[in-house]
Enzyme design. Structure first.
Site, mmCIF file in Angstrom:
data_model
loop_
_atom_site.group_PDB
_atom_site.id
_atom_site.type_symbol
_atom_site.label_atom_id
_atom_site.label_comp_id
_atom_site.label_asym_id
_atom_site.label_seq_id
_atom_site.Cartn_x
_atom_site.Cartn_y
_atom_site.Cartn_z
ATOM 1 N N ARG A 65 0.815 -1.214 0.000
ATOM 2 C CA ARG A 65 0.000 0.000 0.000
ATOM 3 C C ARG A 65 0.851 1.266 0.000
ATOM 4 O O ARG A 65 1.637 1.507 0.920
ATOM 5 C CB ARG A 65 -0.953 0.013 1.192
ATOM 6 N N LYS A 105 -14.209 5.144 -17.081
ATOM 7 C CA LYS A 105 -15.125 4.136 -16.524
ATOM 8 C C LYS A 105 -14.440 3.375 -15.392
ATOM 9 O O LYS A 105 -14.065 2.208 -15.526
ATOM 10 C CB LYS A 105 -15.601 3.187 -17.618
#
Length: 288
Positions: free
Chosen positions: A100, A147
């Site tokens: 992360r 999208k």
């Protein structure tokens, strides 16, 4: 019978399809997707979906994981493996797996997932009755032309609308309509013109939206791409949504106010019929 899933170059049973908890799609919604309808064993509007996929990946600076020819063959293959004659194919590509960190390196290996869903696309009861929409304030991120899988706000708003008896929501920003939760929104003016929001970062560049505008012009209908207000939408003679798996779905009320006669109108019905007929003729066969 379980589905066969495509995951990073392998075909696996859906029970065995696993993605790392360190995938940036999971941690940051750093992913894009496409949904292609399948009718009568044919991919509907496939070329448009493939082109938008490339645009979305480019916008996020994510590498295209396969060639265009390979992508088409994957769509055909997954439909054949799962026996899909009518339904949809979902494709999602994330930036990939990384410990992360808000900063990502430029050479990550994308995660690619594809699955199918059986769905009676041509048996949509709302084509006959129409939808009831509720207008809500726009609260999504500003790059809506990509999208991405950042759909939480749309999901929350649509779920709340369902609880209040509506079918969907219509987002409004600075007094102007943008789109519905997962579909483009169109109106028909008293003069008979089909109007839709002009393309920008404020809304998704819908594949069905583009096809419908072309079909409207071929049918001799005036087609306008411009801003329009919520009040103009409420005073329209007709309204409808367009999306990849519901095609053209009429809207008969907005915020409890009847649109036009309050019934499915002739323009919506005509565009739906023409869209289905033309796309079945030019759809990409899964077999062969």
């Amino acid at each position: 019978m379980t589905r066969t899933i495509y995951l990073n170059g392998s075909w696996v049973d859906e029970a065995d399809a696993k993605v790392s908890v360190f995938d940036r799609g999971f941690l940051f919604a750093d992913a894009i997707y496409e949904v292609t309808a399948v009718i009568d064993g044919k991919l509907i509007d496939y070329a448009g979906h493939a082109a938008r996929l490339r645009r979305s990946l480019d916008a996020l600076r994510t590498a295209m994981p396969v060639s265009e020819d390979e992508l088409l063959e994957l769509h055909k293959d997954i439909a054949r493996r799962n026996g899909i004659k009518e339904g949809l194919i979902y494709l999602q590509i994330t930036r990939g797996v990384q410990d992360r960190d808000f900063v990502f390196p430029p050479d990550m290996q994308p995660t690619v997932v594809m699955f199918t869903q059986q769905k009676r696309v041509l048996d949509n009861p709302k084509w006959k009755t129409g939808l009831a929409l509720q207008s809500v304030a726009e609260g999504r991120w500003s790059q809506r032309q990509i999208k991405t899988v950042q759909l939480l706000y749309s999901s929350l708003m649509k779920t709340e609308a369902h609880r209040q008896g509506y079918d969907d929501v219509l987002f409004v920003e600075d007094g102007y309509v943008t789109e519905a939760s997962s579909a483009n929104f169109h109106i028909v003016t008293p003069e008979g013109a089909v109007v839709t929001r002009d393309l920008s970062n404020a809304l998704l560049h819908g594949i069905t939206r583009g096809s419908i505008l072309d079909l409207a012009q071929k049918a001799g209908l005036a087609a306008e791409e411009r801003l329009f207000t919520l009040d103009e939408a409420k005073s329209a003679t007709e309204a409808f949504l367009t999306s990849a798996t519901s095609f053209v779905t009429p809207v008969v009320s907005l915020d409890g106010n009847r649109i036009g006669t309050g019934e499915v109108g002739p323009v919506s019905r005509r565009l739906l019929d023409v869209y289905i007929r033309e796309n079945l003729e030019r759809g990409v066969p899964v077999a062969g």
